[in-house]
Design an enzyme around this catalytic site. Structure first.
Site, PDB file in Angstrom:
ATOM      1  CB  VAL A  67      -0.881   0.161   1.285  1.00 42.48           C
ATOM      2  CG1 VAL A  67      -1.650   1.292   1.079  1.00 42.48           C
ATOM      3  CG2 VAL A  67      -2.012  -1.230   1.214  1.00 42.48           C
ATOM      4  CB  ALA A 112       4.789   2.494   1.172  1.00 37.27           C
ATOM      5  CE  LYS A 113       5.037  -1.310   8.046  1.00 36.84           C
ATOM      6  NZ  LYS A 113       6.382  -0.735   8.683  1.00 36.84           N
ATOM      7  N   GLY A 114       4.209  -2.968   3.395  1.00 39.15           N
ATOM      8  CA  GLY A 114       3.794  -4.186   2.803  1.00 39.15           C
ATOM      9  C   GLY A 114       3.768  -5.421   3.469  1.00 39.15           C
TER      10      GLY A 114
END
Length: 424
Positions: A67, A112-114
């Site tokens: 995201v 952001a992050k995953g």
């Protein structure tokens, strides 16, 4: 107006973020307040299927996410989490907190992050490598040194970052070290990165302790989570005279009122994968952790662990959020009424992203700094940021968390206004 109700469940990580954002609204000038919806909607969310051939020849499917919450101030920045509970709601919230964190530190990044929904300990090393490489290939189209730069998080390691960097580089046709941070040092990683987040917890805690007249040399400390963050913070506080009386990890809760030898416990934890049985006679029920009396609590595990019930009963003066989103919004209100100071995650644990920024800069320039240089630069950025946020808190008569959000939202929304909306 579009709605995010499909992921905004009560007390969810995303709902917690939205409630935190709502508290900032009264403190923003009209032009910025009108643009606040930009921060209520992630820019981009990618959900991917990750088929992996297991060692026995069967095919297992895993669900992965990346995201990008906001790219208004620069490329996305945020970790990759491998954990059985990873879902879109959590990853959205974590990406939003990264947006706030980078802006609060004034780093030239968006958030952001995953993550991948998987228990990495259940996979062999070859299975973990296949999973990582396929995940990296699936999100390849939205990551890059000037697009979005992943890093380690819960369940991921420098080795996993090396596999991601190699996968991206193979597709690019040349070595691209700057696509991820948190890599092994000999592959373009930065000195000081492993200890940076815990060091940041210590630095910000030290600064705020001075402001509230808390003597660190006489402080009792309880730490939840004993990974890189919790162990490093505990070690630094102990080296500066504090007494670490309780440490809790996934395996046990250790309570020694005269103080735990953090160095010995770190060595034990490294060899055994947890703190259980380090001192069996000193293990207590996990529910006792929040009922102890101590000057400082450091939640450094997962999000959402401090609810209103804990906030009503905890006996402490200072909470340092080593984890992301450990405190629910209702608990924040109670802490304010009880005069308990909370140093929020978006500044307290930002040492990691600060040194990740240094790693990215070093990779782009192919010029690397010493660990002493890195620590000096990080300490200055962290001290300047927490002092700015403390002053904003005093000026606006609000909590440190709201003050951090005010500073961050002003920077993000001004950037958004000045960039405008494409195509116009």
């Amino acid at each position: 107006m579009a709605s995010l109700s499909y992921v905004s469940q009560s007390n969810s990580a995303w709902d917690n973020y939205l409630q935190q954002l709502k508290r900032v609204e009264p403190f923003l000038d009209d032009p910025l307040r009108q643009r606040l919806d930009f921060l209520r909607h992630p820019k981009r969310a990618l959900i991917v299927d990750i088929p992996v051939e297991m060692d026995d020849g069967t095919i297992e499917h895993f669900e992965g996410f990346r995201v990008q919450h906001s790219l208004a101030r620069g490329p996305g920045k945020g970790g990759i989490r491998f954990h059985p509970d990873v879902d879109l709601n959590e990853v959205m919230a974590l990406s939003a907190w990264m947006t706030i964190k980078c802006a609060a530190l004034n780093l030239p990044f968006g958030g952001a992050k995953g993550g991948v929904r998987v228990d990495p300990s259940s996979l062999s090393k070859r299975e973990l490598e296949r999973l990582t490489r396929r995940y990296a290939a699936e999100i390849n189209l939205i990551i890059g040194p000037q697009k979005d730069i992943p890093a380690p998080d819960v369940g991921t390691t420098p080795q996993i970052m090396a596999w991601m960097m190699d996968t991206f580089s193979m597709n690019a046709g040349n070595t691209v070290t700057g696509v991820v941070t948190g890599k092994p040092v000999h592959l373009g990683g930065s000195l000081g990165r492993v200890h940076a987040t815990g060091r940041g917890v210590f630095i910000t805690g030290l600064e705020v302790a001075k402001e509230i007249n808390l003597d660190i040399s006489n402080a009792r400390i309880c730490v939840q989570g004993f990974g890189n963050v919790g162990s490093e913070a505990a070690l630094l506080f102990q080296k500066n005279g504090a007494k670490v009386i309780c440490i809790q990890d996934h395996s046990a809760t250790l309570y020694q009122p005269n103080g735990i030898d953090v160095v010995k416990l770190m060595s034990y934890q490294k060899n055994h994968g947890g703190i259980k049985n380090y001192a069996p006679d000193d293990e207590v029920d996990k529910s006792k952790f929040w009922k102890l009396e101590a000057e400082i609590f450091i939640p450094a595990a997962l999000e959402g662990v401090i609810d209103a019930e804990i906030a009503q009963t905890i006996q402490t003066k200072l909470i340092l959020e080593g984890a992301n989103g450990p405190t629910l919004a209702a608990a924040d209100d109670i802490f304010a009424s009880r005069n308990i100071t909370v140093v929020p995650d978006v500044i307290c644990n930002a040492g990691g992203v600060t040194v990740s920024y240094f790693e990215w800069v070093q990779d782009l320039s192919s010029f690397f700094w010493t660990e002493d240089e890195i620590n000096l630069r990080m300490d200055k950025i962290m001290r300047d940021a927490i002092n700015d946020i403390w002053n904003k808190s005093i000026q606006t008569q609000c909590s440190l968390r709201t003050a951090a959000y005010i500073v961050a939202c002003e920077r993000i929304l001004i950037a958004r206004i000045e960039r405008g909306i494409y195509p116009g």
